[in-house]
Design a protein around this motif. Structure first.
Motif, PDB file in Angstrom:
ATOM      1  N   THR A   1       0.851  -1.189   0.000  1.00 59.95           N
ATOM      2  CA  THR A   1       0.000   0.000   0.000  1.00 59.95           C
ATOM      3  C   THR A   1       0.885   1.236   0.000  1.00 59.95           C
ATOM      4  OG1 THR A   1      -1.729  -1.162   1.191  1.00 59.95           O
ATOM      5  CG2 THR A   1      -1.785   1.223   1.284  1.00 59.95           C
ATOM      6  N   LEU A   2       0.566   2.178  -0.881  1.00 59.94           N
ATOM      7  CA  LEU A   2       1.379   3.395  -1.000  1.00 59.94           C
ATOM      8  C   LEU A   2       0.562   4.602  -0.583  1.00 59.94           C
ATOM      9  CD1 LEU A   2       2.800   2.615  -4.538  1.00 59.94           C
ATOM     10  CD2 LEU A   2       4.052   2.412  -2.406  1.00 59.94           C
ATOM     11  N   GLY A   3       1.218   5.572   0.034  1.00 58.02           N
ATOM     12  CA  GLY A   3       0.540   6.812   0.396  1.00 58.02           C
ATOM     13  C   GLY A   3       0.919   7.913  -0.583  1.00 58.02           C
ATOM     14  N   ALA A   4       0.076   8.916  -0.709  1.00 53.25           N
ATOM     15  CA  ALA A   4       0.402  10.077  -1.556  1.00 53.25           C
ATOM     16  C   ALA A   4      -0.296  11.301  -0.981  1.00 53.25           C
ATOM     17  CB  ALA A   4      -0.038   9.828  -2.992  1.00 53.25           C
ATOM     18  N   GLU A   5       0.160  12.467  -1.405  1.00 51.95           N
ATOM     19  CA  GLU A   5      -0.330  13.719  -0.808  1.00 51.95           C
ATOM     20  C   GLU A   5      -1.156  14.561  -1.763  1.00 51.95           C
ATOM     21  OE1 GLU A   5       2.956  16.034   0.436  1.00 51.95           O
ATOM     22  OE2 GLU A   5       3.618  14.600   1.951  1.00 51.95           O
ATOM     23  N   ALA A   6      -1.312  14.114  -3.004  1.00 54.36           N
ATOM     24  CA  ALA A   6      -1.955  14.981  -4.000  1.00 54.36           C
ATOM     25  C   ALA A   6      -3.384  15.323  -3.610  1.00 54.36           C
ATOM     26  CB  ALA A   6      -1.946  14.293  -5.365  1.00 54.36           C
ATOM     27  N   SER A   7      -3.721  16.606  -3.749  1.00 51.23           N
ATOM     28  CA  SER A   7      -5.113  17.035  -3.588  1.00 51.23           C
ATOM     29  C   SER A   7      -5.855  16.770  -4.891  1.00 51.23           C
ATOM     30  CB  SER A   7      -5.157  18.522  -3.272  1.00 51.23           C
ATOM     31  OG  SER A   7      -4.555  18.769  -2.023  1.00 51.23           O
ATOM     32  N   MET A   8      -7.142  16.499  -4.780  1.00 51.31           N
ATOM     33  CA  MET A   8      -7.962  16.205  -5.962  1.00 51.31           C
ATOM     34  C   MET A   8      -8.952  17.349  -6.188  1.00 51.31           C
ATOM     35  SD  MET A   8      -7.412  13.177  -7.216  1.00 51.31           S
ATOM     36  CE  MET A   8      -7.023  11.487  -6.925  1.00 51.31           C
ATOM     37  N   VAL A   9      -9.009  17.842  -7.417  1.00 51.56           N
ATOM     38  CA  VAL A   9      -9.958  18.910  -7.745  1.00 51.56           C
ATOM     39  C   VAL A   9     -10.798  18.459  -8.932  1.00 51.56           C
ATOM     40  CG1 VAL A   9     -10.208  21.308  -8.480  1.00 51.56           C
ATOM     41  CG2 VAL A   9      -8.319  20.670  -6.978  1.00 51.56           C
ATOM     42  N   PHE A  10     -12.107  18.656  -8.820  1.00 49.71           N
ATOM     43  CA  PHE A  10     -13.007  18.268  -9.914  1.00 49.71           C
ATOM     44  C   PHE A  10     -13.746  19.510 -10.385  1.00 49.71           C
ATOM     45  CE2 PHE A  10     -12.573  14.916  -6.743  1.00 49.71           C
ATOM     46  CZ  PHE A  10     -12.061  13.886  -7.508  1.00 49.71           C
ATOM     47  N   VAL A  11     -13.577  19.878 -11.664  1.00 43.39           N
ATOM     48  CA  VAL A  11     -14.304  21.046 -12.167  1.00 43.39           C
ATOM     49  C   VAL A  11     -15.149  20.635 -13.365  1.00 43.39           C
ATOM     50  CG1 VAL A  11     -12.644  22.755 -11.351  1.00 43.39           C
ATOM     51  CG2 VAL A  11     -12.345  21.818 -13.600  1.00 43.39           C
TER      52      VAL A  11
END
Length: 689
Positions: free
Chosen positions: A306-316
């Motif tokens: 299992t890997l962690g990540a920090e990216a924020s997700m934006v949906f437009v």
């Protein structure tokens, strides 16, 4: 330069740039703003006009010589061959060729592939491996007889982004600005003229920056076309990437299980999905499941690990319908593809930006003032990801125990992001903290209220908070205030598939109670309206209280500028609509004379007097010579006084010269400024009505 621009240049020398220069140098180069501002920051980060002009010429020359236009790629390649070495500005991405055990670069505009890159460069700039990076690069050409060897060699490469910055210096300089000045500086940095926006609209623009300074922040913005939803994610920061919603795959976003290569979330601070809405879009169910897990737990699995990540997700995405239509027939998420129209997915969204409140971008909204060079601000925001400001309201306020952990997370992350952007140094007053907390709660409440419509298993939540004396303060969304009749309906499906609407118990209806029923009962009251609220007009707000009056006195010191005089003309229209054709009404205005354009002001009043006379309104005016009038009110001779804290200036800026916008024709289509109005009975009337 105005006072704010001078202050910006004093405290951030060499880190700010005049925002209209980007358009000046861009020409026909298809290149993100942060690339241009990087160059402008090198040569034009000053307020000295001759230096700016020289700098512009230098930047234009650099772009002309080194930026690669696709249609001129052949010429540039020939240049490199003839000179042996040449500098280019292009977007470069790198792949590992495992058959040859070498890294090879692709230049997107130059059209070159398989250019050798050494391992050291790739280790130093890992983003080259995902999505590509804009760079200034030195290319060499060395022909060999070996058929398998590429003659192109990448000798040096410098990503176009700031190499270092002084965070403590930034925080110190922030202390020299008031909160309003700082907000205006940030709005100018995004490229907009702050004078065109109210406070709420400015905060809405700044929420778009939170994904860059807050880890794993999930944001959605749905609204009409042309409001600049995706601009910030494509142009603003070298740490964000904008991808088309239709192109997303599990390997591209998370991990390619066959090669083990990590996708975009492992490398970018913010991954934004453009064109996210659209019922017909085909979506991979596996992608939705992995996204749900990632948005909740900040992790995804690659085979066994299992890997962690920090990216924020934006949906437009774009909406097709008006807000009342969506609230009446479905909900505010109704435009999403079926697979994403899933309560478990939507529950992981921390904030819903009401895109319908954001103005469609017009030419005069762009700023020609000074703002941060965007890659400087991008680096500041990136470094703020290591801080947590989510508990900064807890000295003054606490959230209601009703609010679930997931709702709390959304509120805390938004609040933390806004505090980082506005108060990196601390120093917010209790009122300022409360304003941001209410805004954060509203954005999460918008998500939760729609979830309760979509999925009946979600219980009702009271979104309130307490201050230190234990008083509960409820928060409502603006559309709830505007359309309470539609907002508080749950939508269920009948047995034969038709939609049944079950009205919930009446909500406490604040300022949005119907203002003009057939024959309104006039009573004393105080109403408060929020910024960006729509549906208001002088007819519904004031009309019933003007009906039957024969003399009306308006006191408002600010009927000077053209738009203020036009507001007054619209007030006279309301008087005309509410009087009988066979009656006459006298309207007297007390205002102040414009010190620069007094003659124009009088001329406008004369024209109005003439026009009003023909429809039974006797319009007169006087200029207050004392200069002491501050109150703004309307008094009738049949017993009413209407006190308006903003006078008639209740509407936000709209395009007056465009005959084809409804905001120009109908007041109820214009967003309001925040204002309050009090209706006071003044005793016996002066006539028999």
């Amino acid at each position: 330069m105005n006072e704010l621009d001078q202050k910006i240049n004093t405290h951030f020398p060499g880190l700010v740039v005049r925002k209209d220069l980007v358009k000046t140098v861009k020409g026909n180069a298809i290149v993100p703003s942060y690339v241009l501002e990087y160059l402008l920051g090198q040569y034009c980060a000053t307020s000295d006009e001759p230096t700016i002009q020289t700098g512009i010429e230098t930047v234009k020359e650099i772009l002309a010589k080194h930026y690669v236009h696709r249609n001129e790629a052949g010429l540039v390649r020939s240049n490199i061959k003839e000179k042996g070495r040449y500098k280019v500005i292009d977007k470069i991405s790198v792949d590992l060729n495992d058959k040859k055990d070498v890294y090879q670069a692709q230049f997107s505009n130059l059209g070159l592939k398989e250019v050798l890159v050494d391992s050291g460069t790739v280790k130093k700039h890992p983003k080259l491996l995902v999505g590509g990076v804009w760079c200034i690069a030195d290319l060499e050409y060395e022909f060999t007889e070996d058929k398998s060897a590429s003659p192109w060699i990448l000798s040096t490469l410098k990503p176009i982004q700031l190499s270092h910055f002084d965070f403590d210096g930034y925080v110190e300089a922030r202390k020299q600005f008031t909160t309003d000045e700082w907000i205006d500086l940030l709005v100018q940095s995004i490229g907009f003229n702050p004078e065109m926006f109210g406070k709420r609209s400015k905060l809405t623009q700044l929420v778009r920056l939170i994904p860059f300074c807050e880890r794993n922040y999930n944001l959605i913005e749905l609204g009409p076309k042309g409001t600049g939803k995706s601009h910030i994610y494509s142009e603003f920061s070298p740490h964000g990437i904008l991808i088309s919603g239709g192109e997303v795959t599990v390997p591209k976003l998370f991990v390619n299980n066959s090669s083990g290569k990590i996708g975009l979330v492992g490398y970018w601070d913010c991954v934004a999905f453009d064109e996210f809405a659209g019922k017909q879009k085909r979506v991979d169910k596996a992608l939705v499941d992995i996204m749900k897990n990632y948005m909740a737990n900040k992790s995804f699995s690659r085979g066994v690990e299992t890997l962690g990540a920090e990216a924020s997700m934006v949906f437009v995405g774009n909406t097709q319908h008006t807000v009342p239509y969506m609230l009446k027939h479905s909900d505010l998420f109704c435009e999403l593809p079926d697979k994403f129209y899933d309560s478990a997915f939507l529950d992981r969204i921390h904030f819903y930006i009401p895109g319908w409140e954001v103005d469609i971008i017009r030419g005069e909204m762009f700023s020609n003032g000074y703002g941060f060079v965007v890659d400087y601000l991008a680096e500041i925001l990136r470094s703020l990801r290591n801080h947590d400001y989510s508990d900064r309201y807890k000295d003054h306020f606490s959230l209601s125990s009703d609010i679930s952990t997931r709702d709390r997370d959304g509120i805390n992350k938004t609040f933390s992001g806004l505090m980082k952007i506005l108060f990196p140094h601390g120093g917010a007053t209790k009122e300022e903290v409360e304003e941001l907390l209410r805004f954060a709660i509203e954005g999460r409440k918008r998500v939760k209220d729609q979830l309760m419509r979509i999925d009946s298993t979600y219980g009702n939540v009271r979104f309130t908070y307490q201050d230190t004396d234990g008083r509960a303060k409820p928060v409502t969304t603006l559309e709830e205030e505007e359309y309470p009749g539609y907002y508080h309906k749950t939508i269920a499906e009948g047995e034969d598939g038709e939609i049944l609407e079950a009205a919930q118990p009446d909500s406490p209806q604040g300022p949005s109670e119907p203002l003009a029923p057939a024959e309104p009962v006039l009573k004393e009251k105080h109403l408060t309206f929020q910024e960006n609220q729509k549906g208001l007009s002088f007819d519904t707000l004031l009309g019933p209280y003007l009906k039957g009056a024969t003399t009306i006195t308006v006191t408002d010191p600010y009927i000077r500028l053209f738009y203020q005089v036009r507001n007054f003309m619209e007030f006279l229209e309301t008087v005309v609509k509410h009087k009988a054709p066979d009656e006459e009404v006298s309207v007297h205005l007390v205002t102040t004379e414009d010190e620069f354009k007094g003659e124009q002001q009088k001329d406008n009043f004369e024209k109005m007097k003439e026009a009003a006379c023909s429809v039974g309104v006797n319009f007169t005016w006087e200029f207050d010579g004392t200069g002491t009038i501050h109150a703004r009110h309307i008094v009738t001779d049949h017993g009413w006084k209407i006190s308006l804290d903003r006078g008639l200036d209740i509407f936000q800026h709209y395009e007056m010269n465009d005959a084809f916008t409804f905001a120009n024709r109908l007041q109820q289509c214009r967003p309001c400024k925040a204002f309050e109005v009090t209706f006071i009975k003044t005793g016996e009337s002066d006539n028999d009505h």
